[in-house]
Write a protein that holds these residues in place. Structure first.
Motif, mmCIF file in Angstrom:
data_model
loop_
_atom_site.group_PDB
_atom_site.id
_atom_site.type_symbol
_atom_site.label_atom_id
_atom_site.label_comp_id
_atom_site.label_asym_id
_atom_site.label_seq_id
_atom_site.Cartn_x
_atom_site.Cartn_y
_atom_site.Cartn_z
ATOM 1 N N ALA A 1 24.075 10.074 8.419
ATOM 2 C CA ALA A 1 24.354 11.505 8.291
ATOM 3 C C ALA A 1 23.173 12.384 8.709
ATOM 4 C CB ALA A 1 24.737 11.838 6.850
ATOM 5 N N LEU A 2 22.056 11.760 9.041
ATOM 6 C CA LEU A 2 20.852 12.536 9.332
ATOM 7 C C LEU A 2 20.828 13.027 10.772
ATOM 8 C CD1 LEU A 2 18.085 10.358 7.611
ATOM 9 C CD2 LEU A 2 19.519 12.150 6.616
ATOM 10 N N SER A 3 20.405 14.272 10.965
ATOM 11 C CA SER A 3 20.153 14.777 12.306
ATOM 12 C C SER A 3 18.897 14.100 12.837
ATOM 13 C CB SER A 3 19.944 16.292 12.277
ATOM 14 O OG SER A 3 18.747 16.603 11.565
ATOM 15 N N LYS A 4 18.648 14.240 14.131
ATOM 16 C CA LYS A 4 17.447 13.633 14.712
ATOM 17 C C LYS A 4 16.184 14.175 14.038
ATOM 18 C CE LYS A 4 14.930 12.896 19.032
ATOM 19 N NZ LYS A 4 14.825 13.207 20.475
ATOM 20 N N GLY A 5 16.155 15.493 13.807
ATOM 21 C CA GLY A 5 14.985 16.104 13.187
ATOM 22 C C GLY A 5 14.758 15.628 11.763
ATOM 23 N N THR A 6 15.837 15.511 10.981
ATOM 24 C CA THR A 6 15.713 15.049 9.596
ATOM 25 C C THR A 6 15.267 13.596 9.554
ATOM 26 O OG1 THR A 6 17.458 16.579 8.908
ATOM 27 C CG2 THR A 6 16.929 14.779 7.407
ATOM 28 N N ARG A 7 15.783 12.804 10.473
ATOM 29 C CA ARG A 7 15.377 11.393 10.553
ATOM 30 C C ARG A 7 13.884 11.299 10.860
ATOM 31 N NH1 ARG A 7 18.925 6.962 11.701
ATOM 32 N NH2 ARG A 7 17.806 5.081 12.295
ATOM 33 N N GLU A 8 13.402 12.150 11.752
ATOM 34 C CA GLU A 8 11.985 12.135 12.098
ATOM 35 C C GLU A 8 11.122 12.569 10.910
ATOM 36 O OE1 GLU A 8 11.700 14.487 15.635
ATOM 37 O OE2 GLU A 8 12.336 12.847 16.932
ATOM 38 N N LYS A 9 11.606 13.498 10.128
ATOM 39 C CA LYS A 9 10.877 13.897 8.915
ATOM 40 C C LYS A 9 10.759 12.720 7.951
ATOM 41 C CE LYS A 9 12.275 18.773 9.067
ATOM 42 N NZ LYS A 9 13.074 19.827 8.396
ATOM 43 N N LEU A 10 11.836 11.943 7.849
ATOM 44 C CA LEU A 10 11.813 10.754 6.989
ATOM 45 C C LEU A 10 10.805 9.736 7.511
ATOM 46 C CD1 LEU A 10 12.855 8.905 4.748
ATOM 47 C CD2 LEU A 10 14.742 8.244 6.277
ATOM 48 N N VAL A 11 10.816 9.504 8.818
ATOM 49 C CA VAL A 11 9.882 8.544 9.415
ATOM 50 C C VAL A 11 8.438 8.973 9.175
ATOM 51 C CG1 VAL A 11 9.039 7.607 11.603
ATOM 52 C CG2 VAL A 11 11.497 7.694 11.159
ATOM 53 N N ILE A 12 8.155 10.261 9.320
ATOM 54 C CA ILE A 12 6.805 10.775 9.072
ATOM 55 C C ILE A 12 6.413 10.524 7.616
ATOM 56 C CG2 ILE A 12 5.427 12.895 8.881
ATOM 57 C CD1 ILE A 12 6.996 13.936 11.329
ATOM 58 N N ASP B 1 0.813 -1.223 0.000
ATOM 59 C CA ASP B 1 0.000 0.000 0.000
ATOM 60 C C ASP B 1 0.850 1.278 0.000
ATOM 61 O OD1 ASP B 1 1.028 -0.007 2.561
ATOM 62 O OD2 ASP B 1 -0.900 -0.203 3.589
ATOM 63 N N PHE B 2 2.166 1.135 -0.201
ATOM 64 C CA PHE B 2 3.051 2.302 -0.191
ATOM 65 C C PHE B 2 2.814 3.133 -1.453
ATOM 66 C CE2 PHE B 2 6.995 4.664 -0.770
ATOM 67 C CZ PHE B 2 7.298 5.073 0.520
ATOM 68 N N ASP B 3 2.513 4.421 -1.270
ATOM 69 C CA ASP B 3 2.203 5.335 -2.367
ATOM 70 C C ASP B 3 3.428 6.200 -2.659
ATOM 71 O OD1 ASP B 3 1.320 7.417 -4.008
ATOM 72 O OD2 ASP B 3 -0.657 7.498 -3.070
ATOM 73 N N GLU B 4 4.166 5.847 -3.704
ATOM 74 C CA GLU B 4 5.409 6.560 -4.009
ATOM 75 C C GLU B 4 5.162 8.019 -4.374
ATOM 76 O OE1 GLU B 4 9.512 6.041 -6.635
ATOM 77 O OE2 GLU B 4 7.716 4.901 -7.183
ATOM 78 N N GLN B 5 4.085 8.286 -5.081
ATOM 79 C CA GLN B 5 3.790 9.664 -5.461
ATOM 80 C C GLN B 5 3.559 10.538 -4.229
ATOM 81 O OE1 GLN B 5 0.452 10.119 -8.105
ATOM 82 N NE2 GLN B 5 0.639 12.326 -8.232
ATOM 83 N N LYS B 6 2.806 10.025 -3.286
ATOM 84 C CA LYS B 6 2.547 10.766 -2.046
ATOM 85 C C LYS B 6 3.847 10.947 -1.261
ATOM 86 C CE LYS B 6 -0.367 10.570 2.096
ATOM 87 N NZ LYS B 6 -1.294 9.720 2.879
ATOM 88 N N TYR B 7 4.657 9.895 -1.213
ATOM 89 C CA TYR B 7 5.947 9.963 -0.526
ATOM 90 C C TYR B 7 6.826 11.052 -1.144
ATOM 91 C CZ TYR B 7 10.773 8.673 0.590
ATOM 92 O OH TYR B 7 12.092 8.713 0.968
ATOM 93 N N ASN B 8 6.892 11.093 -2.472
ATOM 94 C CA ASN B 8 7.718 12.088 -3.144
ATOM 95 C C ASN B 8 7.238 13.506 -2.851
ATOM 96 O OD1 ASN B 8 9.454 10.218 -4.317
ATOM 97 N ND2 ASN B 8 8.204 10.002 -6.165
ATOM 98 N N GLN B 9 5.929 13.682 -2.759
ATOM 99 C CA GLN B 9 5.389 14.999 -2.420
ATOM 100 C C GLN B 9 5.833 15.422 -1.023
ATOM 101 O OE1 GLN B 9 1.169 14.429 -2.861
ATOM 102 N NE2 GLN B 9 1.198 14.703 -5.083
ATOM 103 N N MET B 10 5.822 14.484 -0.102
ATOM 104 C CA MET B 10 6.188 14.815 1.280
ATOM 105 C C MET B 10 7.675 15.100 1.435
ATOM 106 S SD MET B 10 3.743 12.526 3.757
ATOM 107 C CE MET B 10 3.885 10.986 2.868
ATOM 108 N N ILE B 11 8.528 14.277 0.800
ATOM 109 C CA ILE B 11 9.965 14.537 0.972
ATOM 110 C C ILE B 11 10.377 15.826 0.270
ATOM 111 C CG2 ILE B 11 10.527 12.106 1.304
ATOM 112 C CD1 ILE B 11 11.829 12.183 -1.499
ATOM 113 N N THR B 12 9.662 16.201 -0.794
ATOM 114 C CA THR B 12 9.919 17.493 -1.434
ATOM 115 C C THR B 12 9.512 18.623 -0.492
ATOM 116 O OG1 THR B 12 9.572 16.582 -3.646
ATOM 117 C CG2 THR B 12 9.366 18.970 -3.409
ATOM 118 N N PHE B 13 8.347 18.496 0.100
ATOM 119 C CA PHE B 13 7.847 19.488 1.048
ATOM 120 C C PHE B 13 8.784 19.619 2.249
ATOM 121 C CE2 PHE B 13 5.344 20.452 4.880
ATOM 122 C CZ PHE B 13 4.756 21.656 4.511
ATOM 123 N N LEU B 14 9.326 18.487 2.716
ATOM 124 C CA LEU B 14 10.177 18.474 3.896
ATOM 125 C C LEU B 14 11.657 18.661 3.552
ATOM 126 C CD1 LEU B 14 8.419 15.565 5.818
ATOM 127 C CD2 LEU B 14 8.261 18.008 6.276
#
Length: 237
Positions: free
Chosen positions: A127-138, A104-117
């Protein structure tokens, strides 16, 4: 309205210590629910039991009336902190893994979110900070098309400006009929988007109320109402 998530008479002990006692809860879809409580109250344990990550509890947990673990897990998207993922993996490789594991993973939605974030897919987890890692998890969590989303302390390492942007955008990222449960200490910031709150205290649920009812009956914000629950307890000691 059909119950999306139901917890019945849930009891859980770990190392002979009681963590949750006689927890019962019914939540319907198309809502954002705040799961609130002090550190150690049992919020994370409750989420892990619902998600099927923690086991050996007594009681019944069902999602869309399904109680078997495999089906339940397929209907829930839980904010896994990626602790089991090799730190040399790039963000793009983590995304590929999620695509393989979750149909059920929606790549298009994922791409929209990582662009936004503003996430860089070429970066490695190490190499990720705690905050960046949390953005990825979200992004990974909300990219799935699930019935229930469980976000456990999703914003703790994210800076204030980014946190507010994400919280304000969650409504558009959440599928209309789904249920989202957010456990977070930033009550003042998540308060405006909550439809209901559930408060865990003394190993069980002490409050389950609609946010609008709280505002109308008490004249308080969600944060002030939540804090008053502990103030009353302190004054009675």
């Amino acid at each position: 309205m059909t119950t999306t998530l139901k917890v019945e008479s849930l009891n859980y002990r770990r190392n002979l210590k009681r963590i949750l006692a006689d927890v019962s809860l019914s939540l319907t879809g198309n809502k954002i629910v705040g799961l609130l409580g002090e550190n150690g109250a049992g919020k994370t344990t409750l989420m892990r039991l619902i998600a099927g990550v923690a086991k050996n509890a007594k009681g019944i947990i069902s999602v869309n009336d399904k109680t078997d673990l495999a089906t339940r897990k397929s209907l829930i998207s839980y904010s896994n902190p990626l602790g089991g993922m090799a730190t040399n993996k790039r963000i793009s490789e983590v995304k590929d893994f999620y695509q393989q594991v979750y149909p059920d993973f929606d790549e298009q939605k994922y791409n929209q979110m990582i662009t936004f974030l503003k996430l860089d897919e070429s970066q490695r987890l190490s190499a990720l900070s705690k905050g960046t890692r949390e953005k990825l998890v979200i992004s990974l969590t909300l990219a799935r098309q699930a019935s229930v989303y469980l976000l456990d302390e999703p914003f703790s390492g994210i800076d204030s400006m980014s946190r507010k942007k994400i919280i304000n955008s969650i409504i558009q990222w959440k599928p209309a009929d789904s249920l989202m449960v957010i456990s977070d200490h930033y009550v003042s910031e998540i308060g405006p988007i909550l439809d209901e709150i559930v408060v865990v205290k003394d190993n069980t649920i002490v409050v389950h109320k609609a946010a609008d009812t709280i505002r109308e009956e008490s004249g308080q914000s969600i944060e002030d109402y939540y804090e008053s629950l502990y103030g009353e307890a302190d004054s009675n000691d």
